[in-house]
Scaffold this active site. Sequence first.
Site, PDB file in Angstrom:
ATOM      1  N   GLY A  12       0.585  -0.914   0.283  1.00  0.00           N
ATOM      2  CA  GLY A  12      -0.265   0.302   0.271  1.00  0.00           C
ATOM      3  C   GLY A  12       0.803   1.511  -0.272  1.00  0.00           C
ATOM      4  O   GLY A  12       0.486   2.238   0.468  1.00  0.00           O
ATOM      5  N   ASN A  14       1.449   3.246  -2.566  1.00  0.00           N
ATOM      6  CA  ASN A  14       0.388   4.162  -3.221  1.00  0.00           C
ATOM      7  C   ASN A  14      -1.001   4.913  -2.809  1.00  0.00           C
ATOM      8  O   ASN A  14      -0.998   5.750  -3.068  1.00  0.00           O
ATOM      9  CB  ASN A  14      -0.005   3.602  -4.446  1.00  0.00           C
ATOM     10  CG  ASN A  14       1.115   4.072  -5.840  1.00  0.00           C
ATOM     11  OD1 ASN A  14       1.212   4.438  -6.206  1.00  0.00           O
ATOM     12  ND2 ASN A  14       1.642   2.277  -5.961  1.00  0.00           N
ATOM     13  N   ARG A  66     -15.118 -17.461  -9.252  1.00  0.00           N
ATOM     14  CA  ARG A  66     -15.260 -16.163  -9.801  1.00  0.00           C
ATOM     15  C   ARG A  66     -16.544 -15.193 -10.564  1.00  0.00           C
ATOM     16  O   ARG A  66     -15.990 -13.721  -9.792  1.00  0.00           O
ATOM     17  CB  ARG A  66     -14.662 -15.773 -11.335  1.00  0.00           C
ATOM     18  CG  ARG A  66     -13.783 -14.916 -11.343  1.00  0.00           C
ATOM     19  CD  ARG A  66     -12.858 -14.602 -10.278  1.00  0.00           C
ATOM     20  NE  ARG A  66     -12.212 -13.086 -10.879  1.00  0.00           N
ATOM     21  CZ  ARG A  66     -10.954 -13.086 -10.333  1.00  0.00           C
ATOM     22  NH1 ARG A  66      -9.676 -14.496 -10.224  1.00  0.00           N
ATOM     23  NH2 ARG A  66     -10.690 -11.137 -10.723  1.00  0.00           N
ATOM     24  N   ASN A 108      -5.484   3.294 -12.846  1.00  0.00           N
ATOM     25  CA  ASN A 108      -5.005   2.596 -12.835  1.00  0.00           C
ATOM     26  C   ASN A 108      -2.921   3.201 -12.296  1.00  0.00           C
ATOM     27  O   ASN A 108      -3.092   4.019 -13.022  1.00  0.00           O
ATOM     28  CB  ASN A 108      -4.803   1.111 -13.676  1.00  0.00           C
ATOM     29  CG  ASN A 108      -3.491   0.380 -13.153  1.00  0.00           C
ATOM     30  OD1 ASN A 108      -3.382  -0.107 -11.798  1.00  0.00           O
ATOM     31  ND2 ASN A 108      -2.742  -0.220 -13.676  1.00  0.00           N
ATOM     32  N   HIS A 110       0.656   2.138 -13.005  1.00  0.00           N
ATOM     33  CA  HIS A 110       1.777   1.376 -13.993  1.00  0.00           C
ATOM     34  C   HIS A 110       2.729   2.011 -14.125  1.00  0.00           C
ATOM     35  O   HIS A 110       3.684   2.554 -14.522  1.00  0.00           O
ATOM     36  CB  HIS A 110       0.898   0.158 -15.270  1.00  0.00           C
ATOM     37  CG  HIS A 110       2.138  -0.713 -15.826  1.00  0.00           C
ATOM     38  ND1 HIS A 110       2.080  -1.612 -15.541  1.00  0.00           N
ATOM     39  CD2 HIS A 110       2.782  -0.489 -17.068  1.00  0.00           C
ATOM     40  CE1 HIS A 110       3.088  -2.093 -16.198  1.00  0.00           C
ATOM     41  NE2 HIS A 110       3.111  -1.744 -17.533  1.00  0.00           N
ATOM     42  N   ASP A 151      -3.922  -2.491 -19.258  1.00  0.00           N
ATOM     43  CA  ASP A 151      -2.766  -1.642 -19.584  1.00  0.00           C
ATOM     44  C   ASP A 151      -3.010  -0.821 -20.882  1.00  0.00           C
ATOM     45  O   ASP A 151      -2.509  -0.234 -21.941  1.00  0.00           O
ATOM     46  CB  ASP A 151      -1.186  -1.880 -19.593  1.00  0.00           C
ATOM     47  CG  ASP A 151      -1.458  -2.353 -17.635  1.00  0.00           C
ATOM     48  OD1 ASP A 151      -1.341  -1.876 -17.160  1.00  0.00           O
ATOM     49  OD2 ASP A 151      -0.191  -3.072 -18.143  1.00  0.00           O
ATOM     50  N   ALA A 180       8.153   8.859  -9.646  1.00  0.00           N
ATOM     51  CA  ALA A 180       6.559   9.195 -10.857  1.00  0.00           C
ATOM     52  C   ALA A 180       5.458   9.213 -10.105  1.00  0.00           C
ATOM     53  O   ALA A 180       4.670   9.735  -9.543  1.00  0.00           O
ATOM     54  CB  ALA A 180       7.463   7.954 -11.507  1.00  0.00           C
TER      55      ALA A 180
END
Length: 207
Positions: A12, A14, A66, A108, A110, A151, A180
Amino acid sequence: MLRIAVMVSGGGTNLQAIIDSIADGRITNTEIVTVISNNKSAYALERAAAAGIPGQCISPKDYETREAFDEALLAAVDAANVDLIVLAGFLVVIPEKMIAKYRNRIINIHPSLIPSFCGTGYYGLKVHEGVLARGVKVTGATCHFVDEGTDTGPIILQKAVEVKEGDTPKVLQQRVMEEAEWIIMPKAIDLIANGRVSVVDGLVHIR
């Protein structure tokens, strides 16, 4: 006030960057209303608790199918009445039903400059291993909206990071996070919270 759910699988870092950025004013007009992890032992849940943010674990292991997991995940997000879903190291494929319902409201982070070193198989340290194996001189991070691909969604922000002689995957991973990821993810959230981001014909426009 932008209501966000942060979804995370591990430590965690981020998430912490987002929490700190809200606290110091780099992210405005935003509150984290829930943190969701697929991992009961994720340290991210402890970070959430320490910040007084409700946290919950929704793991595929706890469901027979799922489809049942996907329904539970979507129900949790819906119940929190969120405006934006933030994937901050969430290593679970997002259900297509959720992507459709929250179109251009899922972002998101990446750890590369998309379209390089991204897609199926490129996650965590594997990204940085790929960067070093190829010998590129500049890498970085990308914050993007999530679509049905891996992505492939519209890019919001990118930031470059130098690859240095002698870097290991872990050293490079830390530099990319510090220089970044922890900068552009909070910035993207702030832009969205203040109505400055739009998506037109698959491309992001910032005003």
